[in-house]
Write a protein that holds these residues in place. Structure first.
Motif, PDB file in Angstrom:
ATOM      1  N   ASP A   1       0.833  -1.203   0.000  1.00  0.00           N
ATOM      2  CA  ASP A   1       0.000   0.000   0.000  1.00  0.00           C
ATOM      3  C   ASP A   1       0.867   1.253   0.000  1.00  0.00           C
ATOM      4  OD1 ASP A   1      -2.958  -1.055   0.635  1.00  0.00           O
ATOM      5  OD2 ASP A   1      -1.523  -2.237   1.770  1.00  0.00           O
ATOM      6  N   VAL A   2       2.030   1.147   0.634  1.00  0.00           N
ATOM      7  CA  VAL A   2       3.005   2.247   0.651  1.00  0.00           C
ATOM      8  C   VAL A   2       3.950   2.162  -0.538  1.00  0.00           C
ATOM      9  CG1 VAL A   2       4.978   3.208   1.893  1.00  0.00           C
ATOM     10  CG2 VAL A   2       2.914   2.540   3.148  1.00  0.00           C
ATOM     11  N   TRP A   3       4.557   1.013  -0.729  1.00  0.00           N
ATOM     12  CA  TRP A   3       5.626   0.816  -1.710  1.00  0.00           C
ATOM     13  C   TRP A   3       5.158   1.091  -3.138  1.00  0.00           C
ATOM     14  CZ3 TRP A   3       8.410  -4.547  -2.473  1.00  0.00           C
ATOM     15  CH2 TRP A   3       9.678  -4.336  -2.997  1.00  0.00           C
ATOM     16  N   HIS A   4       3.962   0.636  -3.466  1.00  0.00           N
ATOM     17  CA  HIS A   4       3.475   0.768  -4.840  1.00  0.00           C
ATOM     18  C   HIS A   4       3.132   2.196  -5.231  1.00  0.00           C
ATOM     19  CE1 HIS A   4       2.261  -3.754  -5.334  1.00  0.00           C
ATOM     20  NE2 HIS A   4       3.533  -3.576  -5.045  1.00  0.00           N
ATOM     21  N   LYS A   5       3.105   3.097  -4.248  1.00  0.00           N
ATOM     22  CA  LYS A   5       2.899   4.504  -4.594  1.00  0.00           C
ATOM     23  C   LYS A   5       4.022   5.005  -5.481  1.00  0.00           C
ATOM     24  CE  LYS A   5       0.369   6.050  -0.479  1.00  0.00           C
ATOM     25  NZ  LYS A   5       0.370   7.048   0.621  1.00  0.00           N
ATOM     26  N   THR A   6       5.238   4.567  -5.182  1.00  0.00           N
ATOM     27  CA  THR A   6       6.395   5.025  -5.950  1.00  0.00           C
ATOM     28  C   THR A   6       6.793   4.061  -7.061  1.00  0.00           C
ATOM     29  OG1 THR A   6       7.816   4.058  -4.241  1.00  0.00           O
ATOM     30  CG2 THR A   6       7.361   6.403  -4.081  1.00  0.00           C
ATOM     31  N   THR A   7       6.572   2.761  -6.856  1.00  0.00           N
ATOM     32  CA  THR A   7       7.011   1.802  -7.866  1.00  0.00           C
ATOM     33  C   THR A   7       6.052   1.707  -9.046  1.00  0.00           C
ATOM     34  OG1 THR A   7       5.917  -0.035  -6.720  1.00  0.00           O
ATOM     35  CG2 THR A   7       8.226   0.394  -6.169  1.00  0.00           C
ATOM     36  N   SER A   8       4.749   1.886  -8.781  1.00  0.00           N
ATOM     37  CA  SER A   8       3.792   1.736  -9.881  1.00  0.00           C
ATOM     38  C   SER A   8       2.625   2.708  -9.826  1.00  0.00           C
ATOM     39  CB  SER A   8       3.241   0.300  -9.895  1.00  0.00           C
ATOM     40  OG  SER A   8       2.649  -0.023  -8.654  1.00  0.00           O
ATOM     41  N   GLY A   9       2.635   3.594  -8.851  1.00  0.00           N
ATOM     42  CA  GLY A   9       1.558   4.564  -8.742  1.00  0.00           C
ATOM     43  C   GLY A   9       0.224   3.973  -8.349  1.00  0.00           C
ATOM     44  N   THR A  10       0.240   2.795  -7.717  1.00  0.00           N
ATOM     45  CA  THR A  10      -1.016   2.108  -7.370  1.00  0.00           C
ATOM     46  C   THR A  10      -1.097   1.815  -5.879  1.00  0.00           C
ATOM     47  OG1 THR A  10      -0.030  -0.069  -7.833  1.00  0.00           O
ATOM     48  CG2 THR A  10      -1.198   1.040  -9.640  1.00  0.00           C
ATOM     49  N   GLY A  11      -0.541   2.675  -5.069  1.00  0.00           N
ATOM     50  CA  GLY A  11      -0.640   2.484  -3.631  1.00  0.00           C
ATOM     51  C   GLY A  11      -2.044   2.779  -3.137  1.00  0.00           C
ATOM     52  N   THR A  12      -2.201   2.819  -1.838  1.00  0.00           N
ATOM     53  CA  THR A  12      -3.514   3.053  -1.234  1.00  0.00           C
ATOM     54  C   THR A  12      -3.462   4.317  -0.388  1.00  0.00           C
ATOM     55  OG1 THR A  12      -3.762   0.643  -1.057  1.00  0.00           O
ATOM     56  CG2 THR A  12      -5.369   2.011   0.113  1.00  0.00           C
ATOM     57  N   ASP A  13      -4.377   5.260  -0.654  1.00  0.00           N
ATOM     58  CA  ASP A  13      -4.447   6.471   0.155  1.00  0.00           C
ATOM     59  C   ASP A  13      -4.810   6.116   1.592  1.00  0.00           C
ATOM     60  OD1 ASP A  13      -3.861   8.048  -2.042  1.00  0.00           O
ATOM     61  OD2 ASP A  13      -5.969   8.411  -2.537  1.00  0.00           O
ATOM     62  N   PRO A  14      -4.338   6.895   2.563  1.00  0.00           N
ATOM     63  CA  PRO A  14      -4.571   6.554   3.977  1.00  0.00           C
ATOM     64  C   PRO A  14      -6.032   6.352   4.346  1.00  0.00           C
ATOM     65  CG  PRO A  14      -2.911   8.271   3.792  1.00  0.00           C
ATOM     66  CD  PRO A  14      -3.456   8.065   2.422  1.00  0.00           C
ATOM     67  N   ASP A  15      -6.937   7.218   3.858  1.00  0.00           N
ATOM     68  CA  ASP A  15      -8.340   7.082   4.239  1.00  0.00           C
ATOM     69  C   ASP A  15      -8.940   5.789   3.704  1.00  0.00           C
ATOM     70  OD1 ASP A  15      -8.121   8.057   1.618  1.00  0.00           O
ATOM     71  OD2 ASP A  15     -10.056   9.084   1.708  1.00  0.00           O
ATOM     72  N   LYS A  16      -8.579   5.418   2.460  1.00  0.00           N
ATOM     73  CA  LYS A  16      -9.070   4.164   1.893  1.00  0.00           C
ATOM     74  C   LYS A  16      -8.452   2.970   2.611  1.00  0.00           C
ATOM     75  CE  LYS A  16     -10.015   5.951  -2.743  1.00  0.00           C
ATOM     76  NZ  LYS A  16      -9.670   5.878  -4.178  1.00  0.00           N
TER      77      LYS A  16
END
Length: 222
Positions: A98-113
């Motif tokens: 949820d954290v890592w994929h924000k930078t590796t693929s742009g598919t992480g999870t926002d905190p509220d979700k």
């Protein structure tokens, strides 16, 4: 009279069977948990530790990890991979992707979700009658001076999980706290990996053993 005795013996036999039935414990997560069932994985290690305590027969340990999974992936397969197996307890170990994929693929999870999906997991598992144990994600990078790129998010998401544990009165295995403390004490050269992980994320033998010991401590309380 014979029928009464037979009925009584049957009830006693069934009661004995239920009493001896091992507790089914599912470990629900991503690739770290997927690797947990391998020979040196943390789930395998928990089994070995239980054997050393002569408790192995009391537990059935089940790995339910899939590589790349985030919290909403767990939600989508909760019914088939967890609830249908009728567990007695479930360890939820998610958050790295949820954290890592924000930078590796742009598919992480926002905190509220992240919080909404996580709470939904908790609600559904509790409604099934199973006990729930939450786990914070450990590390994405092992530098102990907080210079790992994802440290800020890892700390934030771990705090969110701690708050969920408190809100729902659930036990917590704080892997984030434990790994940071270990790296601070045992990584004098500030290495990026190789202390408790093989590649900044996935566990080496010592990392698996660390997770196993921390989870076992909570398992024995259930």
């Amino acid at each position: 009279m014979r029928k009464t005795i037979f009925a009584l013996l049957t009830v006693l036999a069934l009661a004995s069977f239920v009493a001896d039935k091992p507790k089914k414990v599912i470990f629900f997560g991503d690739s770290i948990t997927q690797a947990g069932v391998k020979p040196n994985g943390y789930i395998t290690r928990i089994g070995e530790l239980l054997t050393g305590k002569n408790l192995a027969s009391k537990y059935e340990l089940v790995g339910a990890g899939i590589g790349g999974n985030k919290v909403y992936d767990l939600y989508l397969r909760l019914e088939s991979d967890v609830l249908e197996k009728k567990p007695d307890a479930v360890f939820i170990y998610v958050g790295v992707n949820d954290v890592w994929h924000k930078t590796t693929s742009g598919t992480g999870t926002d905190p509220d979700k992240f919080v909404r999906f996580y709470q939904a997991l908790i609600d559904k598992i509790k409604a099934s009658g199973a006990k729930v144990v939450l786990c914070t994600p450990a590390v994405i990078g092992e530098k102990n001076d907080f210079s790992n790129p994802q440290d800020g998010d890892m700390n934030h998401y771990s705090t969110l999980i701690r708050k969920l544990a408190e809100k729902n009165s659930l036990p917590l295995v704080d892997l984030r706290k434990a790994f940071l403390a270990y790296d601070l004490a045992n990584n004098p050269s500030n290495k990026d990996s190789g202390v408790l992980t093989t590649d900044r994320v996935h566990l080496n033998d010592l990392g698996n053993n660390t997770v196993a010991e921390l989870m076992l401590a909570e398992l024995l309380k259930l």
